[in-house]
Write an enzyme that holds these catalytic residues in place. Structure first.
Site, PDB file in Angstrom:
ATOM      1  N   TYR A   1       6.704 -10.133   6.515  1.00  0.00           N
ATOM      2  CA  TYR A   1       6.712  -8.688   6.771  1.00  0.00           C
ATOM      3  C   TYR A   1       7.315  -8.448   8.154  1.00  0.00           C
ATOM      4  O   TYR A   1       7.268  -9.324   9.021  1.00  0.00           O
ATOM      5  CB  TYR A   1       5.291  -8.110   6.792  1.00  0.00           C
ATOM      6  CG  TYR A   1       4.637  -7.916   5.449  1.00  0.00           C
ATOM      7  CD1 TYR A   1       4.677  -6.673   4.809  1.00  0.00           C
ATOM      8  CD2 TYR A   1       3.957  -8.950   4.821  1.00  0.00           C
ATOM      9  CE1 TYR A   1       4.054  -6.479   3.586  1.00  0.00           C
ATOM     10  CE2 TYR A   1       3.334  -8.763   3.597  1.00  0.00           C
ATOM     11  CZ  TYR A   1       3.382  -7.519   2.982  1.00  0.00           C
ATOM     12  OH  TYR A   1       2.774  -7.331   1.770  1.00  0.00           O
TER      13      TYR A   1
ATOM     14  N   ASP B   1       0.823  -1.209   0.000  1.00  0.00           N
ATOM     15  CA  ASP B   1       0.000   0.000   0.000  1.00  0.00           C
ATOM     16  C   ASP B   1       0.858   1.259   0.000  1.00  0.00           C
ATOM     17  O   ASP B   1       2.081   1.215   0.174  1.00  0.00           O
ATOM     18  CB  ASP B   1      -0.923   0.002   1.223  1.00  0.00           C
ATOM     19  CG  ASP B   1      -2.033  -1.023   1.106  1.00  0.00           C
ATOM     20  OD1 ASP B   1      -2.360  -1.440  -0.022  1.00  0.00           O
ATOM     21  OD2 ASP B   1      -2.580  -1.424   2.163  1.00  0.00           O
TER      22      ASP B   1
END
Length: 252
Positions: A113, A55
């Protein structure tokens, strides 16, 4: 006529100036920037396919994409040239030839992540971490994070109105560590939903600050309701950090 070959590019980027990875109308993205650099180098359009989206404002210490090209590439020359074209926030780290049907998105078996929280102001990490003036309880957050390994439907952490067929993910590991004045959350899964990691981090931090109990994590997940989870953590602390592929897809 040269044979068409498929290559995997591994790259890193600081996501601050970009509206995410994927090309979109009226917004500058990492994918658009990289395709533009490849077009400059090859003197023709070369579309790429990434391992997945990140994002707006999210970073990557490791992102992977694939592209097709007719024939061999001089690897060292190619990397040096592309990095010379790309802006300072994006770097190509390596290139490998893969099987013709290898796919950067669909062949990935694990993705990782990490999320960084800093506990005091640091001008060097301003765009690379979430600054928190309150220190959450890591033991409570790790206890709550264990619930992630007990479930596979994570609709409660997904952005609403997202185009997916299901909300199932297999999370292999998830946990926090404290290191040099930072709190780092690491998570590895076979896939992630849009906004999932930031929603998980925001929920865990609320638990760490005593706003919810660690036991509430199971109830939140079982609710399948995004409104039951916490607010999403800010984008600037999130990094796509590792993507694993089967070794047999590589040709070198």
């Amino acid at each position: 006529m040269n044979q068409i070959k498929r290559y995997f590019l591994e790259l890193s980027y600081k996501g601050t100036p970009y509206h995410g990875w994927q090309i979109q109308n009226n917004a500058f993205t990492v994918q658009e920037c990289l395709e533009s650099a490849l077009c400059t180098y090859f003197r023709k359009e070369v579309p790429i396919m990434g391992s997945g989206r990140t994002d707006t404002g999210v970073h990557a210490t490791m992102q992977v994409c694939h592209f097709d090209w007719e024939g061999e590439l001089e690897r060292v020359k190619f990397i040096r040239a592309i990095n010379g074209i790309l802006p300072k926030e994006i770097s190509i780290n390596s290139i490998r030839e893969v099987k013709p049907d290898a796919h950067a998105r669909f062949d990935a078996v694990k993705r990782s992540y990490f999320y960084r929280i800093i506990l005091q102001k640091n001008p060097f990490l301003e765009e690379m971490a979430w600054l928190s003036y309150f220190s959450p309880d890591i033991s409570k957050m790790n206890l709550a994070a264990e619930a992630l390994l007990r479930h596979e439907d994570f609709e409660c952490f997904s952005k609403v109105h997202t185009e997916v067929n299901h909300f199932r993910c297999k999370i292999f590991s998830a946990g926090w560590e404290q290191k040099d004045g930072e709190l780092l959350f690491h998570i590895t899964a076979n896939r992630f939903l849009r906004g999932m990691v930031r929603a998980i981090v925001g929920t865990l931090v609320e638990i760490g600050l005593g706003k919810r109990s660690p036991e509430a994590m199971d109830e939140i997940i079982l609710s399948k309701d995004r409104s039951k989870a916490g607010k999403s953590a800010p984008a600037q602390g999130l990094f796509l950090s590792r993507i694993i592929y089967p070794e047999q897809i590589y040709l070198d």
